[in-house]
Design an enzyme around this catalytic site. Structure first.
Site, PDB file in Angstrom:
ATOM      1  N   LYS A  54       0.687  -4.213   9.284  1.00  0.00           N
ATOM      2  CA  LYS A  54       1.836  -3.629   8.745  1.00  0.00           C
ATOM      3  C   LYS A  54       2.520  -2.731   9.524  1.00  0.00           C
ATOM      4  O   LYS A  54       2.285  -1.754  10.260  1.00  0.00           O
ATOM      5  CB  LYS A  54       1.810  -3.010   7.264  1.00  0.00           C
ATOM      6  CG  LYS A  54       2.826  -2.662   6.412  1.00  0.00           C
ATOM      7  CD  LYS A  54       2.556  -2.467   5.186  1.00  0.00           C
ATOM      8  CE  LYS A  54       3.858  -2.459   4.183  1.00  0.00           C
ATOM      9  NZ  LYS A  54       4.797  -1.454   4.673  1.00  0.00           N
ATOM     10  N   CYS A  58       3.764   3.710   8.664  1.00  0.00           N
ATOM     11  CA  CYS A  58       3.861   4.641   8.129  1.00  0.00           C
ATOM     12  C   CYS A  58       4.787   5.738   8.976  1.00  0.00           C
ATOM     13  O   CYS A  58       4.460   6.169  10.048  1.00  0.00           O
ATOM     14  CB  CYS A  58       2.507   5.823   7.630  1.00  0.00           C
ATOM     15  SG  CYS A  58       2.770   6.974   6.800  1.00  0.00           S
ATOM     16  N   PRO A  60       0.676  -1.134   0.059  1.00  0.00           N
ATOM     17  CA  PRO A  60      -0.139   0.066  -0.145  1.00  0.00           C
ATOM     18  C   PRO A  60       0.859   1.341  -0.137  1.00  0.00           C
ATOM     19  O   PRO A  60       1.679   1.190   0.986  1.00  0.00           O
ATOM     20  CB  PRO A  60      -0.639  -0.242   1.272  1.00  0.00           C
ATOM     21  CG  PRO A  60       0.253  -0.921   2.068  1.00  0.00           C
ATOM     22  CD  PRO A  60       0.692  -1.861   1.251  1.00  0.00           C
ATOM     23  N   MET A  61       0.637   1.869  -0.940  1.00  0.00           N
ATOM     24  CA  MET A  61       1.443   3.236  -1.161  1.00  0.00           C
ATOM     25  C   MET A  61       0.672   4.472  -1.236  1.00  0.00           C
ATOM     26  O   MET A  61      -0.197   4.589  -2.213  1.00  0.00           O
ATOM     27  CB  MET A  61       2.477   3.248  -2.140  1.00  0.00           C
ATOM     28  CG  MET A  61       3.525   2.127  -1.838  1.00  0.00           C
ATOM     29  SD  MET A  61       4.538   1.681  -3.295  1.00  0.00           S
ATOM     30  CE  MET A  61       3.626   0.932  -4.572  1.00  0.00           C
ATOM     31  N   ASN A  64       9.295  -6.849   3.759  1.00  0.00           N
ATOM     32  CA  ASN A  64       9.152  -5.570   3.059  1.00  0.00           C
ATOM     33  C   ASN A  64      10.291  -4.634   2.992  1.00  0.00           C
ATOM     34  O   ASN A  64      10.963  -4.469   4.049  1.00  0.00           O
ATOM     35  CB  ASN A  64       7.759  -4.907   3.273  1.00  0.00           C
ATOM     36  CG  ASN A  64       7.660  -3.545   2.598  1.00  0.00           C
ATOM     37  OD1 ASN A  64       7.151  -2.490   3.322  1.00  0.00           O
ATOM     38  ND2 ASN A  64       7.588  -3.531   1.083  1.00  0.00           N
ATOM     39  N   GLY A  65      10.650  -3.917   1.914  1.00  0.00           N
ATOM     40  CA  GLY A  65      11.549  -2.827   1.781  1.00  0.00           C
ATOM     41  C   GLY A  65      12.936  -3.435   0.849  1.00  0.00           C
ATOM     42  O   GLY A  65      13.419  -4.415   1.211  1.00  0.00           O
ATOM     43  N   ARG A 124       8.279   0.709  -3.739  1.00  0.00           N
ATOM     44  CA  ARG A 124       8.936   1.481  -4.660  1.00  0.00           C
ATOM     45  C   ARG A 124       9.455   0.724  -6.005  1.00  0.00           C
ATOM     46  O   ARG A 124       9.814   1.185  -7.102  1.00  0.00           O
ATOM     47  CB  ARG A 124       9.931   2.419  -4.149  1.00  0.00           C
ATOM     48  CG  ARG A 124       9.348   3.381  -3.227  1.00  0.00           C
ATOM     49  CD  ARG A 124      10.516   4.237  -2.495  1.00  0.00           C
ATOM     50  NE  ARG A 124      11.144   2.961  -1.390  1.00  0.00           N
ATOM     51  CZ  ARG A 124      12.262   3.699  -0.765  1.00  0.00           C
ATOM     52  NH1 ARG A 124      12.887   4.791  -0.980  1.00  0.00           N
ATOM     53  NH2 ARG A 124      12.681   2.985  -0.044  1.00  0.00           N
TER      54      ARG A 124
END
Length: 328
Positions: free
Chosen positions: A143, A104, A21-22, A204-205, A229
């Site tokens: 998350k 976030c 989710p972005m 993630n990342g 990304r």
């Protein structure tokens, strides 16, 4: 096998590579495209729970879909009752999974005591999780980051709290909040979260190559990979990553002709979603990402960023890709 199916409550996911989710990116237009091109799961942009229960125009647009299943909505907030109400509302609107954002790092969100700020208040985080889980019949996921800073990397502890309260999948971005997006994502640390719980854990990342996806899984022991990304301008990348961890032949990037068709489809969907004025502004960043690495793309991006007219922008896209085709 690094590739596998993942079960989240009653929801069975055939692929373990997901789109993150972005905010400002994973809207309906992009989610639909990525899902069609291969992704085990796509998740809405983060939606403020307060805005959701007010049914603001922006929040309702964020949950729009083209019917991709399962519908997953990510919520952020710091008030347990409001989060619960927003979760129930989304369940009624068709969400099959509710994801709680405790990762976030953006200042505006953190200053509102939401997002990764909740990792500093485990008691409040637990109340939010408990209220959300109790409010809905669909699975609730979480998350988060590894912690607030290097001195308080409490993700394993919070993951266990979440599991005990009924959360059915946990995603960990391998940075602390204080790192923002600097430094490197610590994939090895994610293993400590995996060892703390029995529910699926997603890493993630910094997954920007297919090799990154494999390395993350091997170093973290995670059950799946979430790509953020790394999917900018590459909606086909998630399928490539899954093929790689599956041991299959990884398909090449689409041809320039195919990329043009993808870009134009995405562009038209953006205009439909946001209208002409808003759509043109949103489209600029996507068109820039798609053009990365192509010949004369810097000049192309300058022209795109100066264009207000969708007809002219569409023409710029067509001319640019035509030039790419002619020079191949």
């Amino acid at each position: 096998m690094l590739a596998s199916k993942i079960t989240v409550g009653p929801v069975c996911l055939d692929m373990n590579v997901f789109l993150a989710p972005m905010t400002g990116v994973s809207d309906r237009a992009f989610r639909s495209l990525v899902k069609k091109m291969g992704a085990g799961l796509v998740i809405s942009e983060m939606i403020a729970s307060q805005a959701m229960i007010r049914l603001t125009r922006a929040s309702m647009r964020m949950i729009q879909s083209h019917g991709e299943e399962p519908m997953v909505v990510q919520l952020a907030g710091c008030e347990p009752d409001v989060m619960a109400e927003a979760a129930k509302l989304n369940e009624d609107l068709g969400a099959k999974i509710i994801d709680i954002n405790m990762g976030c790092p953006v200042k505006k969100v953190v200053n509102g005591h939401a997002g990764s700020a909740l990792m500093r208040d485990e008691a409040l985080a637990a109340k939010i999780i408990e209220a959300t889980v109790k409010a809905v019949k669909v699975p609730v996921t979480l998350k988060m980051r590894t912690g607030w800073d290097d001195k308080s990397r409490n993700a394993p502890k919070l993951a266990k709290i979440a599991e005990d309260l009924g959360v059915q999948m946990i995603t960990v971005h391998g940075r602390t909040r204080c790192q923002l997006y600097n430094g490197r994502s610590d994939w090895k640390f994610i293993r400590s979260v995996k060892e703390a719980v029995k529910v699926p854990v997603i890493g993630n990342g910094d997954v920007v190559t297919v090799e990154d996806a494999k390395n993350l899984l091997e170093q973290s022991g995670a059950d799946g990979v979430m790509i953020g990304r790394g999917a900018y301008g590459r909606p086909w990348f998630i399928q490539q990553a899954y093929d790689y961890i599956s041991g299959k032949t990884v398909c090449s990037d689409p041809s320039i002709e195919e990329q043009l068709a993808i870009v134009l489809e995405h562009f038209e969907d953006i205009l439909q979603l946001y209208g002409v004025e808003g759509g043109v502004k949103i489209a600029r960043k996507h068109l820039g990402w798609y053009s990365k690495g192509l010949k004369d793309s810097a000049d192309y991006r300058v022209h795109v960023n100066q264009t207000e007219c969708p007809v002219k922008m569409r023409s710029l896209v067509q001319d640019f890709y035509k030039q790419q085709i002619e020079t191949v």
